[in-house]
Motif scaffolding. Sequence first.
Motif, mmCIF file in Angstrom:
data_model
loop_
_atom_site.group_PDB
_atom_site.id
_atom_site.type_symbol
_atom_site.label_atom_id
_atom_site.label_comp_id
_atom_site.label_asym_id
_atom_site.label_seq_id
_atom_site.Cartn_x
_atom_site.Cartn_y
_atom_site.Cartn_z
ATOM 1 N N MET A 60 0.842 -1.194 0.000
ATOM 2 C CA MET A 60 0.000 0.000 0.000
ATOM 3 C C MET A 60 0.877 1.243 0.000
ATOM 4 N N THR A 61 0.382 2.323 -0.606
ATOM 5 C CA THR A 61 1.122 3.574 -0.658
ATOM 6 C C THR A 61 1.432 4.055 0.758
ATOM 7 N N ALA A 62 2.628 4.590 0.951
ATOM 8 C CA ALA A 62 3.023 5.096 2.272
ATOM 9 C C ALA A 62 2.090 6.224 2.689
ATOM 10 N N PRO A 63 1.753 6.288 3.974
ATOM 11 C CA PRO A 63 0.845 7.342 4.436
ATOM 12 C C PRO A 63 1.502 8.718 4.420
ATOM 13 N N GLN A 64 0.654 9.725 4.460
ATOM 14 C CA GLN A 64 1.078 11.126 4.505
ATOM 15 C C GLN A 64 0.553 11.732 5.809
ATOM 16 N N ILE A 65 1.420 12.359 6.571
ATOM 17 C CA ILE A 65 0.999 13.047 7.794
ATOM 18 C C ILE A 65 0.601 14.479 7.448
ATOM 19 N N VAL A 66 -0.527 14.927 7.967
ATOM 20 C CA VAL A 66 -0.925 16.331 7.870
ATOM 21 C C VAL A 66 -0.821 16.939 9.262
ATOM 22 N N TRP A 67 0.048 17.889 9.397
ATOM 23 C CA TRP A 67 0.298 18.571 10.684
ATOM 24 C C TRP A 67 -0.616 19.792 10.764
ATOM 25 N N PHE A 68 -1.657 19.670 11.557
ATOM 26 C CA PHE A 68 -2.602 20.773 11.759
ATOM 27 C C PHE A 68 -2.089 21.684 12.877
ATOM 28 N N ARG A 69 -2.315 22.977 12.690
ATOM 29 C CA ARG A 69 -2.019 23.952 13.749
ATOM 30 C C ARG A 69 -3.166 24.965 13.812
ATOM 31 N N ARG A 70 -2.997 26.123 13.192
ATOM 32 C CA ARG A 70 -4.097 27.107 13.131
ATOM 33 C C ARG A 70 -4.759 27.017 11.749
ATOM 34 N N ASP A 71 -5.200 25.830 11.400
ATOM 35 C CA ASP A 71 -5.802 25.568 10.087
ATOM 36 C C ASP A 71 -6.770 24.408 10.231
ATOM 37 N N LEU A 72 -7.671 24.532 11.224
ATOM 38 C CA LEU A 72 -8.483 23.404 11.663
ATOM 39 C C LEU A 72 -9.762 23.276 10.835
ATOM 40 N N ARG A 73 -9.570 22.907 9.559
ATOM 41 C CA ARG A 73 -10.694 22.765 8.629
ATOM 42 C C ARG A 73 -10.355 21.674 7.614
ATOM 43 N N LEU A 74 -11.369 21.220 6.901
ATOM 44 C CA LEU A 74 -11.179 20.230 5.845
ATOM 45 C C LEU A 74 -11.244 20.851 4.458
ATOM 46 N N ALA A 75 -12.077 21.871 4.270
ATOM 47 C CA ALA A 75 -12.186 22.529 2.972
ATOM 48 C C ALA A 75 -11.170 23.667 2.868
ATOM 49 N N ASP A 76 -10.708 23.912 1.659
ATOM 50 C CA ASP A 76 -9.689 24.927 1.388
ATOM 51 C C ASP A 76 -8.503 24.781 2.343
ATOM 52 N N GLN A 77 -8.075 23.550 2.496
ATOM 53 C CA GLN A 77 -6.926 23.223 3.345
ATOM 54 C C GLN A 77 -5.848 22.641 2.428
ATOM 55 N N PRO A 78 -4.964 23.493 1.891
ATOM 56 C CA PRO A 78 -4.021 23.035 0.870
ATOM 57 C C PRO A 78 -3.122 21.887 1.314
ATOM 58 N N ALA A 79 -2.710 21.863 2.572
ATOM 59 C CA ALA A 79 -1.858 20.767 3.046
ATOM 60 C C ALA A 79 -2.621 19.451 3.018
ATOM 61 N N LEU A 80 -3.874 19.481 3.436
ATOM 62 C CA LEU A 80 -4.702 18.277 3.434
ATOM 63 C C LEU A 80 -4.971 17.814 2.000
ATOM 64 N N CYS A 81 -5.240 18.752 1.104
ATOM 65 C CA CYS A 81 -5.503 18.387 -0.299
ATOM 66 C C CYS A 81 -4.283 17.728 -0.930
ATOM 67 N N ALA A 82 -3.096 18.287 -0.664
ATOM 68 C CA ALA A 82 -1.880 17.721 -1.238
ATOM 69 C C ALA A 82 -1.598 16.335 -0.678
ATOM 70 N N ALA A 83 -1.797 16.169 0.621
ATOM 71 C CA ALA A 83 -1.562 14.866 1.236
ATOM 72 C C ALA A 83 -2.550 13.832 0.714
ATOM 73 N N ALA A 84 -3.826 14.224 0.582
ATOM 74 C CA ALA A 84 -4.848 13.286 0.121
ATOM 75 C C ALA A 84 -4.574 12.823 -1.308
ATOM 76 N N ALA A 85 -3.966 13.689 -2.101
ATOM 77 C CA ALA A 85 -3.648 13.306 -3.476
ATOM 78 C C ALA A 85 -2.456 12.353 -3.545
ATOM 79 N N ALA A 86 -1.667 12.305 -2.446
ATOM 80 C CA ALA A 86 -0.443 11.499 -2.460
ATOM 81 C C ALA A 86 -0.593 10.143 -1.804
ATOM 82 N N GLY A 87 -1.613 9.961 -0.959
ATOM 83 C CA GLY A 87 -1.752 8.670 -0.288
ATOM 84 C C GLY A 87 -2.665 8.744 0.910
ATOM 85 N N PRO A 88 -2.715 7.674 1.720
ATOM 86 C CA PRO A 88 -3.524 7.672 2.936
ATOM 87 C C PRO A 88 -3.074 8.796 3.873
#
Length: 458
Positions: free
Chosen positions: A1-29
């Motif tokens: 399985m593709t290696a997981p991607q960690i998303v480090w949340f700080r002052r960005d506690l949302r799912l929409a318009d969250q560029p770090a989350l979008c990039a991680a989701a496109a790369a793997g679990p």
Amino acid sequence: MTAPQIVWFRRDLRLADQPALCAAAAAGPVIPVFVLDDEGAGERRMGAASRWWLHHSLASLDAALGRHRSKMVLRRGRAEDVLARLAEQTGAASVHAIRHYEPWWQAAEEALAKTVDLQLHDGNYLLPPGAVTTGSGDPYKIYTPFAKAARQQLPARDPFDEPALANPDDWPDGDDLADWTLLPTRPDWATGFAKAWKVGESAAHERLDAFADQVSDYGEARNLPSQDGSSRLSPHLHFGEISPVQVWDRLSRHGGEGADTFRGELLWRDYAQNVICQFPRYPEESYRDYSSGLWRNPDRGHLIAEDLEAWQQGRTGYPIVDAGMRQLWVTGWMHNRVRMIAASFLVKHLLIDWRHGEQWFWDCLVDADYSNNGVNWQWISGTGVDSNMFSRIMAPLTQSEKFDAAGYIREWVPELADLSDEQIHDPEGMFRPAGYPEKIIGHKEARERALAAWREVK
């Protein structure tokens, strides 16, 4: 399985318009992670009011992740060490995060990048700090030309949708949110917070929708504390439950002066971060340093300390100031016009160093923001790179009448509730109810004292 991607949340506690989350989701679990790093923040660890908000925001985000059968992994410690261990434990290919510009977060990012593949993304501001420069390529120091240049680049992009998330085969262990004791215990001083606020990404969008319906009146209503004319988006923006790009996009459907005025305030938020990038210790160090002879600091006498305490408790004898300080204590927020009046009173009527006010706001505001708080305090004190002149002294009694604060005062200073609109702004003599303090200092006396001190150090 593709290696997981960690998303480090700080002052960005949302799912929409969250560029770090979008990039991680496109790369793997995706493994969402929040690290409570009091050690790295040091003296800038979150204040008590912000910790209350953080608890509820994390709970809300975890529930939203549950829709994807995902969850937030909570860890506590120095962020760069915690994340490096977690990346090794999970075999994560990368750690994704939205860039932060506070000094302690910049230090953590630099340290973490030495041990893992750290992918940093822009997403907390309308434009990345450093994107708006003068013709010679230098960052702006003054707001007005900064905002004019920034508007020429906006909107920079459209908001991102919430991504679909794949989950890792195995979840790492995490802390229980309740064990972090972010909420007050006894006494529970935050009962008013729960009445004043709904927290989380959904609540932020509800608030934006309500504000958008009345934004045409914002240019005038924002200055009237007795009306509900403020956006009340500041804590949602601070914690990243909604992005400024989403707010700008939503308000782009509304023309008129009100929406344009609020867009200018979003740009002030970008401007404040631009200042912090140039002067990282701006909330602690005056840009225009005055002689110590200007300030009556509390460590120089018990009477000065009592003045600071009276201001903190809303017992100055100036109803508009006292109303604001009491609203702050009960709700973790204060009307913006009243913030200026109360801040000016501390530094000019009482001649107390602005940093004492900045620290009080840092602990008491649910929207306590390193850049905004520091830039706003230095603006009002006349010490900032772009600031009001110290010699311009706000008259709180005049401001109270001008901006029709009678209803606001009745709400937050109930001992004055029976006074008429004419009496309530300045309840002197027979109109001052028993139990309400006399003025801590007269306005004329305070003004003359402040100007004399200013002339001496100037």
